[in-house]
Design an enzyme around this catalytic site. Sequence first.
Site, short mmCIF file in Angstrom:
data_model
loop_
_atom_site.label_atom_id
_atom_site.label_comp_id
_atom_site.label_asym_id
_atom_site.label_seq_id
_atom_site.Cartn_x
_atom_site.Cartn_y
_atom_site.Cartn_z
N ASP A 61 0.85 -1.18 0.00
CA ASP A 61 0.00 0.00 0.00
C ASP A 61 0.89 1.24 0.00
O ASP A 61 2.10 1.14 0.18
CB ASP A 61 -0.93 0.01 1.22
CG ASP A 61 -0.22 -0.43 2.48
OD1 ASP A 61 0.95 -0.04 2.66
OD2 ASP A 61 -0.82 -1.14 3.29
N ASP A 63 1.60 5.06 1.57
CA ASP A 63 1.33 6.01 2.63
C ASP A 63 1.88 7.37 2.24
O ASP A 63 2.93 7.46 1.61
CB ASP A 63 1.99 5.56 3.94
CG ASP A 63 1.40 4.24 4.44
OD1 ASP A 63 0.19 4.04 4.22
OD2 ASP A 63 2.13 3.43 5.02
N ASP A 140 10.32 3.70 12.92
CA ASP A 140 11.03 2.60 13.58
C ASP A 140 12.41 2.30 12.99
O ASP A 140 13.42 2.35 13.69
CB ASP A 140 10.16 1.34 13.65
CG ASP A 140 9.66 0.88 12.28
OD1 ASP A 140 9.81 1.63 11.30
OD2 ASP A 140 9.12 -0.24 12.22
P1 ATP Z 1 4.31 -3.25 5.31
O1 ATP Z 1 4.88 -3.62 4.00
O2 ATP Z 1 4.22 -4.38 6.25
O3 ATP Z 1 3.05 -2.42 5.24
P2 ATP Z 1 5.35 -0.78 6.35
O4 ATP Z 1 6.76 -0.33 6.59
O5 ATP Z 1 4.52 0.00 5.41
O6 ATP Z 1 5.43 -2.29 5.94
P3 ATP Z 1 3.32 -0.21 8.28
O7 ATP Z 1 2.96 -1.00 9.50
O8 ATP Z 1 2.35 -0.09 7.17
O9 ATP Z 1 4.68 -0.84 7.76
O10 ATP Z 1 3.75 1.23 8.80
C1 ATP Z 1 4.00 2.34 7.92
C2 ATP Z 1 5.19 3.13 8.43
O11 ATP Z 1 4.91 3.67 9.72
C3 ATP Z 1 6.47 2.32 8.59
O12 ATP Z 1 7.20 2.25 7.40
C4 ATP Z 1 7.20 3.11 9.66
O13 ATP Z 1 7.86 4.22 9.12
C5 ATP Z 1 6.07 3.62 10.54
N1 ATP Z 1 5.78 2.73 11.69
C6 ATP Z 1 4.90 1.69 11.72
N2 ATP Z 1 4.86 1.10 12.91
C7 ATP Z 1 5.74 1.77 13.69
C8 ATP Z 1 6.15 1.66 15.06
N3 ATP Z 1 5.65 0.70 15.86
N4 ATP Z 1 7.07 2.54 15.51
C9 ATP Z 1 7.58 3.50 14.72
N5 ATP Z 1 7.22 3.67 13.44
C10 ATP Z 1 6.32 2.82 12.92
MG MG Z 2 2.41 -0.24 4.95
#
Ligand code: ATP
Ligand code: MG
Length: 433
Positions: A61, A63, A140
Amino acid sequence: KSSQPDSQGNLVISGHDHSLSKKQLCKHALNVVQTLQRNNFQAYVVGGCVRDLLLGLNPKDFDVATDAKPHEVKKLFRRSRIVGRRFQIVHVQFGREIIEVTTFRSNTNVKNTHLQQAASGLLTRDNMFGTMEEDASRRDLTINALYYDPTKNTLHDFSGGLEDLKDRTIRIIGDPSTRYKEDPVRLLRVARFAAKLDFHVENKTLKPIAKMAEGLNHVSAPRMFDETLKLFMGGQGLAVFNLLTEFNILQQLLPQTHRLIEQGYPYANKLLAQAMTNTDLRISSKKRVTPAFIYAALLWPPVHKYSLEYQQQGHSANVALNKAANDVIGHQISITAIPKRFTTAMREIWSLQLMLPKRAGNRAKRLSEHPRFRAAYDFILLREQSGEDLNGLGDWWTTYQDASEDQQQEMVNLLTKQQSRRRRSGRRPRGKS
Ligand code: ATP
Ligand code: MG
């Protein structure tokens, strides 16, 4: 080299020096960014999608991060709504797709928020908002904190994420212990991304993990359930399972099973590893996987053990299994809140383990029509793959399902004959000669 620090000294990488192009973004994400920018807001795509695109993977997705406040974002998009209580984000809807728009936040820690609240008597929500740089430092991992501006075709890197992507390194931003304390779910995210991307975990990021694992006890059970699904249903479950074991955090997620694995309980470790392998295979061949099956496997060792214990106390096999299931599920849902619809299915899969051996008469036919038959049959195969000897039960059912109705009848007749012969000769069905 055209990469140079911006006014704050952070790295801005221009188009010549990175592989991204706005053509790679989904058109809705691009639309959101451009609309925000047209209205004089900053806007970037950020996080997992930038990371995945740079790695040549397909983002799940998109963001968007912006300096526009949630209500300002909402005004710009007709089909949008503000969600979340503590941190408001805006969901902008395009057909079935949702673009998540997050306002730059700073990492105000909980203590500060309380002080501000106490002093002013009013929650000054604006304190949570921050600059783009503050937003980067509350994320993170370095590889999750890259911002891409499709209009200028620039990539913004505040924490060395690009370098870490090249070196295939998982590195937490800031002081690792502090960041794990703030949010212990980050421990799981480190394991998840290391497994998913096959990256190595940098030393300082790795070192405090085992020590901090206990913090997971304070994470709410619903959030923990969601996170375990991402861990085990992300396509790299086996790698995740191995890392969780290595990091000493399996015991926080599945204490009952972990204890048995430690004790070398028969097939326990093999069953979990095999369940992960099978799940990964199903995902890579686009087959359906269900949390119920995965949790049925994750909790089978303690269910098996306790149910034998209840039988030794004189309960029937069925009653013993039910009691064991109650105990094990009862304890597990205080850690990961498995929804009722899944625990119901898990119980059925387990009960059917007692029923699938009983195939005589018209039982086989009735069993094969049970709505949970397929899962229960897969579970039999899983147990056999893990080394348990079930007298060829899996093969029998495999043949049965492929057979014509006449052949099926013959299989059952043969089985009935064998059973009555055994009974006549006074032998117990499973006894060795
Ligand atoms: P995925 O492919 O699993 O969606 P993602 O990196 O997009 O991976 P998400 O859970 O969708 O993960 O979160 C979006 C963004 O928000 C992450 O890339 C990170 O920058 C931030 N983020 C998410 N969870 C946390 C957390 N627990 N602490 C700090 N930052 C976070
Ligand atoms: Mg994501």
